[in-house]
Design an enzyme around this catalytic site. Structure first.
Site, PDB file in Angstrom:
ATOM      1  N   ASP A  55      26.687  56.812  -6.699  1.00 51.03           N
ATOM      2  CA  ASP A  55      25.503  56.800  -5.849  1.00 51.03           C
ATOM      3  C   ASP A  55      25.886  56.687  -4.381  1.00 51.03           C
ATOM      4  OD1 ASP A  55      24.085  56.727  -8.205  1.00 51.03           O
ATOM      5  OD2 ASP A  55      23.703  54.577  -8.113  1.00 51.03           O
ATOM      6  N   ALA A  56      25.059  57.272  -3.524  1.00 54.24           N
ATOM      7  CA  ALA A  56      25.285  57.150  -2.089  1.00 54.24           C
ATOM      8  C   ALA A  56      25.344  55.685  -1.665  1.00 54.24           C
ATOM      9  CB  ALA A  56      24.188  57.878  -1.325  1.00 54.24           C
TER      10      ALA A  56
END
Length: 226
Positions: A55-56
């Site tokens: 995930d970012a």
């Protein structure tokens, strides 16, 4: 922005991704937005290929390929569960040790998928935080080893058990996140990809790479601000 490269050869590289940076271009992002493969491509003046999800909002180790052929080989290793990923997170209360073996939601799709996440608690601290019916809640540092690789799997599993990951405003406890941010200034998702072990597809050597916990983890656990 330069990315910290932990290892590089003619076939692949391992990097330490900062929090808040997407790995690749996704729908809805501005055309000029930064993302990991774009930055690394400019940094090394070559094409790079993503082979797994992170995930970012999650920081830590990412494995990248330097050719489509190696990307295919590494993707197969992930699909065959031959790559070991270890994460660390700070969560609400003390989950102890065990395994989440519950279905999690698909991203933007109906239905759900089976997912398995192993975890163990490494450290627990008491706080003076009280809200709603909760008094002096605890926070715990946990080590997490996902067996499967679903969308937001770790975040969903801990939220299902009410051991919400601190800073997770999608699945977690927004009120608690707000209180901690106001008291400490820490507002990031406290989830970090800390270790990756895999067999190199060419040399066949088993390699392990690690990334130290971000400063914000230690700040929250040892600052005494809460």
């Amino acid at each position: 922005m330069d990315i910290d490269i932990l290892y590089k050869d003619d076939y692949l590289l391992v990097v330490d991704k900062p929090e808040g940076l997407p790995i690749h271009m996704t729908q809805g992002m501005p055309h000029d937005a930064d993302y990991l493969t774009k930055i690394i491509g400019k940094q090394l003046n070559c094409s790079v290929y993503n082979v797994h999800r992170l995930d970012a909002k999650t920081s830590g180790i990412v494995l990248l390929a330097l050719s489509p052929e190696i990307a295919h080989e590494l993707t197969l290793l992930f699909e065959q569960k031959k790559i070991t990923k270890t994460y660390h997170a700070i969560v609400r209360e003390n989950p102890g040790s065990g395994t989440f073996d519950n279905k999690v939601k698909n991203q933007g799709k109906r239905g759900s998928k089976n997912a398995v996440t192993h975890y163990k608690t490494l450290q627990t601290i008491s706080t003076s935080i009280c809200y709603k019916e909760f008094e002096n809640i605890s926070l715990s540092l946990v080590e997490v080893t996902p067996e499967t690789g679903r969308w937001h799997q770790i975040r969903q599993h801990f939220a299902q058990g009410r051991f919400d990951i601190i800073g997770d405003n999608n699945h977690g406890d927004r009120m608690l996140n707000k209180i901690i941010a106001e008291k400490t200034g820490i507002s990031r998702l406290l989830l970090h990809a800390s270790s990756l072990q895999f067999e190199h597809p060419i040399t066949k050597e088993v390699r392990t790479y690690t990334s130290e916990l971000p400063v914000s983890f230690n700040q929250l656990l040892h600052s005494g601000l809460i």
